[in-house]
Design an enzyme around this catalytic site. Structure first.
Site, PDB file in Angstrom:
ATOM      1  CB  CYS A 104      -0.867  -0.056   1.354  1.00  0.00           C
ATOM      2  SG  CYS A 104       0.035  -0.023   2.480  1.00  0.00           S
ATOM      3  CB  CYS A 146       0.302   1.155  -4.221  1.00  0.00           C
ATOM      4  SG  CYS A 146       1.247  -0.231  -5.159  1.00  0.00           S
ATOM      5  CB  CYS A 161       2.905  -2.326  -8.355  1.00  0.00           C
ATOM      6  SG  CYS A 161       2.136  -1.665  -5.827  1.00  0.00           S
TER       7      CYS A 161
END
Length: 139
Positions: free
Chosen positions: A15, A89, A93
């Site tokens: 996150c 996120c 990522c």
């Protein structure tokens, strides 16, 4: 490969701040899998400390997260994980072929009291129980 030498499945929770949702998910997976899963968590912009309301909410269930520290997301952590679970996120990522990716839409507990964090915690626990059941496919 025998069961004794089989590689444990590994899961990375990501996150933004690595201070609430991903920490609770990692703590639940560690506790509920009883060591059968390698667990990592990280954040794209880690906070200075874990959310105290998240620590308190988990302590209510007998899981101590008080010593956890937010960690920065690294490409290596993603590369070394079988399953990558993101929690808001976005595009930060890294994506690697052959990994299983899931995005869990969960309310961000940042700045909220323990009363507001409890339902998020309970949602995460339910998702972790389902995740554990599905990890048998990785063995």
């Amino acid at each position: 490969m025998t069961a004794a030498t089989a590689k444990k499945p590994s899961v990375l929770f990501v996150c933004v701040h690595n201070a609430g949702r991903s920490q609770m998910a990692a703590a639940f997976l560690t506790a509920l899998s009883q060591g059968a899963v390698e667990v990592r968590s990280a954040g794209s912009q880690p906070a200075e400390k874990v959310n105290p309301a998240a620590v308190e909410a988990m302590a209510e269930l007998g899981i101590d997260m008080s010593a956890e520290i937010p960690k920065v997301l690294t490409t290596e952590a993603v590369r070394e994980s079988d399953v990558v679970i993101t929690m808001g996120c976005g595009d930060t990522c890294p994506i690697f072929p052959g990994k299983r990716y899931e995005d869990w839409e969960l309310e961000d507990p940042a700045g909220q009291g323990v009363e507001s964090v409890r339902p998020i915690r309970d949602d995460i626990k339910t998702r972790i129980e389902g995740l554990i059941a599905s990890l048998g496919e990785l063995k």
